[in-house]
Design a protein around this motif. Sequence first.
Motif, PDB file in Angstrom:
ATOM      1  N   GLY A   1     -25.330 -32.229   4.088  1.00 52.88           N
ATOM      2  CA  GLY A   1     -25.324 -31.891   2.674  1.00 52.88           C
ATOM      3  C   GLY A   1     -24.218 -32.550   1.879  1.00 52.88           C
ATOM      4  O   GLY A   1     -24.147 -32.378   0.661  1.00 52.88           O
ATOM      5  N   THR A   2     -23.357 -33.313   2.561  1.00 53.11           N
ATOM      6  CA  THR A   2     -22.317 -34.047   1.856  1.00 53.11           C
ATOM      7  C   THR A   2     -22.775 -35.480   1.593  1.00 53.11           C
ATOM      8  O   THR A   2     -23.729 -35.965   2.211  1.00 53.11           O
ATOM      9  N   THR A   3     -22.096 -36.137   0.680  1.00 57.79           N
ATOM     10  CA  THR A   3     -22.336 -37.544   0.393  1.00 57.79           C
ATOM     11  C   THR A   3     -21.001 -38.277   0.461  1.00 57.79           C
ATOM     12  O   THR A   3     -20.026 -37.860  -0.178  1.00 57.79           O
ATOM     13  N   TYR A   4     -20.980 -39.359   1.212  1.00 59.27           N
ATOM     14  CA  TYR A   4     -19.785 -40.184   1.379  1.00 59.27           C
ATOM     15  C   TYR A   4     -19.905 -41.368   0.437  1.00 59.27           C
ATOM     16  O   TYR A   4     -20.895 -42.094   0.453  1.00 59.27           O
ATOM     17  N   ILE A   5     -18.908 -41.570  -0.424  1.00 63.19           N
ATOM     18  CA  ILE A   5     -18.929 -42.657  -1.407  1.00 63.19           C
ATOM     19  C   ILE A   5     -17.653 -43.462  -1.239  1.00 63.19           C
ATOM     20  O   ILE A   5     -16.543 -42.907  -1.285  1.00 63.19           O
ATOM     21  N   CYS A   6     -17.780 -44.760  -1.006  1.00 66.09           N
ATOM     22  CA  CYS A   6     -16.604 -45.566  -0.692  1.00 66.09           C
ATOM     23  C   CYS A   6     -16.564 -46.846  -1.503  1.00 66.09           C
ATOM     24  O   CYS A   6     -17.573 -47.319  -2.030  1.00 66.09           O
ATOM     25  N   GLY A   7     -15.366 -47.414  -1.589  1.00 68.02           N
ATOM     26  CA  GLY A   7     -15.159 -48.673  -2.275  1.00 68.02           C
ATOM     27  C   GLY A   7     -13.764 -49.191  -2.013  1.00 68.02           C
ATOM     28  O   GLY A   7     -12.881 -48.446  -1.568  1.00 68.02           O
ATOM     29  N   ALA A   8     -13.550 -50.465  -2.268  1.00 70.58           N
ATOM     30  CA  ALA A   8     -12.236 -51.056  -2.077  1.00 70.58           C
ATOM     31  C   ALA A   8     -11.403 -50.854  -3.334  1.00 70.58           C
ATOM     32  O   ALA A   8     -11.809 -50.186  -4.280  1.00 70.58           O
ATOM     33  N   GLY A   9     -10.229 -51.478  -3.346  1.00 69.04           N
ATOM     34  CA  GLY A   9      -9.372 -51.395  -4.522  1.00 69.04           C
ATOM     35  C   GLY A   9      -7.986 -50.915  -4.185  1.00 69.04           C
ATOM     36  O   GLY A   9      -7.793 -50.096  -3.278  1.00 69.04           O
ATOM     37  N   ASP A  10      -6.997 -51.458  -4.902  1.00 69.26           N
ATOM     38  CA  ASP A  10      -5.597 -51.065  -4.738  1.00 69.26           C
ATOM     39  C   ASP A  10      -5.143 -51.163  -3.291  1.00 69.26           C
ATOM     40  O   ASP A  10      -4.652 -50.192  -2.704  1.00 69.26           O
ATOM     41  N   ASP A  11      -5.305 -52.334  -2.714  1.00 70.64           N
ATOM     42  CA  ASP A  11      -4.864 -52.545  -1.342  1.00 70.64           C
ATOM     43  C   ASP A  11      -3.343 -52.561  -1.268  1.00 70.64           C
ATOM     44  O   ASP A  11      -2.664 -52.989  -2.205  1.00 70.64           O
TER      45      ASP A  11
ATOM     46  N   LEU B   1     -18.342 -35.722  -1.182  1.00 68.99           N
ATOM     47  CA  LEU B   1     -18.770 -34.715  -2.140  1.00 68.99           C
ATOM     48  C   LEU B   1     -19.917 -33.885  -1.566  1.00 68.99           C
ATOM     49  O   LEU B   1     -20.817 -34.432  -0.930  1.00 68.99           O
ATOM     50  N   LYS B   2     -19.871 -32.593  -1.782  1.00 68.32           N
ATOM     51  CA  LYS B   2     -20.964 -31.714  -1.351  1.00 68.32           C
ATOM     52  C   LYS B   2     -21.759 -31.312  -2.581  1.00 68.32           C
ATOM     53  O   LYS B   2     -21.240 -30.648  -3.484  1.00 68.32           O
ATOM     54  N   THR B   3     -23.016 -31.730  -2.614  1.00 65.73           N
ATOM     55  CA  THR B   3     -23.872 -31.444  -3.763  1.00 65.73           C
ATOM     56  C   THR B   3     -24.608 -30.117  -3.583  1.00 65.73           C
ATOM     57  O   THR B   3     -24.762 -29.623  -2.457  1.00 65.73           O
ATOM     58  N   LYS B   4     -25.053 -29.569  -4.692  1.00 64.97           N
ATOM     59  CA  LYS B   4     -25.762 -28.287  -4.647  1.00 64.97           C
ATOM     60  C   LYS B   4     -27.058 -28.410  -3.855  1.00 64.97           C
ATOM     61  O   LYS B   4     -27.418 -27.526  -3.072  1.00 64.97           O
ATOM     62  N   ASP B   5     -27.767 -29.526  -4.054  1.00 63.25           N
ATOM     63  CA  ASP B   5     -29.011 -29.766  -3.320  1.00 63.25           C
ATOM     64  C   ASP B   5     -28.807 -30.892  -2.314  1.00 63.25           C
ATOM     65  O   ASP B   5     -28.063 -31.851  -2.565  1.00 63.25           O
TER      66      ASP B   5
END
Length: 378
Positions: free
Chosen positions: A262-272, A229-233
């Motif tokens: 300026g981006t944020t990387y967000i990760c998680g497991a699930g639905d393998d 995600l790229k945030t405004k700030d």
Amino acid sequence: MSPSPPSHILIIGGGICGVSTAYFLSTHAARSSSTKITLLEGTKIAAAASGYSGGFLAKDWHGSATASLSAMSYDLHAQLAKEFGGEKWGYRTVDTLSIETDATRKSKRSSPLPWLADGLVHSSRSLGSHNTTAQVHPGQFTNFFSAKFLEQPSTSLEIGTATSLKLDENGSPQSVEYVKSDGSKSDMEVDTVVLAAGPWTGTLAEKLLGDKIGGKLGVQGHRAHSVVLKTKDRLSATCLFTSMTMEDGSAGEPEVYARPDGTTYICGAGDDEPLPATAAEVSPSPNAISKLHKQAKALSDVFSTEKGVEIVAEQACYLPIADRGRPLIGKVRGVQGVFIGSGLSCWGITQGPGTGKVLAEMILEGRPKSADISKLAP
């Protein structure tokens, strides 16, 4: 130097381990000018986890088997960044926090970061500082050093899939057959082979070396999901490991890595799901991606559309998990001239450059010198 230097070294796999091995082989002082080095990749450089993982680096979070390799490789990341300009692949040191949030009850604690929702964080503790944790954009790193490898003499990149390995009468590699992207078959004469195909290394090893030898080199894949995600700030140089309770009582543990672009990387497991045949066939679960977006918005309104967030990517990759529960790095037993570097799980980006360096030392000098990998022998 080994008694007779390799004539042609083939590295199979264009992720961070394969590319790092190729780079450190090509630039090693002990490399003979007559030694050719080829990198064989099925689709493109950094096509799998090396292109889609978070790129978090930790120096001292590791067990005894990988502690030496991890510390060396963490420092190697810093050295490479200083030498070549790490800003090209998003290298920077970071603060790392563990936080616990609970949206069902308001916290009286002050937020540890200005961009986290007020009243949400119930506990916070430091996991690492700028001395012990850092980050890179793994796809940019891997592509940069692939290009550096190809700048060296007698190096090449081939796009294709290895299908068989022919051994000579001494049990050493003689040639590898591979299928090119256009479907045609070709043979490549080689005398040294490195298996570094990430989560596909297990099936590759069995295909090339048979069940008796290759079947013991089990590496499988575990699917992880992420959104970028790229945030405004621009957010602070911080990586978060979270334990979240949502308003509806559901739980989640997303990892959140703010990047310097300026981006944020967000990760998680699930639905393998089972590992597909190729990296090109990997696709994310819509349900898992939806959960990550929901968790991101619950963590901070900077990740909401109302605050102008831009969705850069929704993706998945498979982490290479060795059956033995630890990486496989070194010379393959029962055959001459075949090495492996795989099964690094979530620490592939931290340990990738170091893995390439010690494999280059083993191939060209006969033993690893930069780190103790004695507990990682395949």
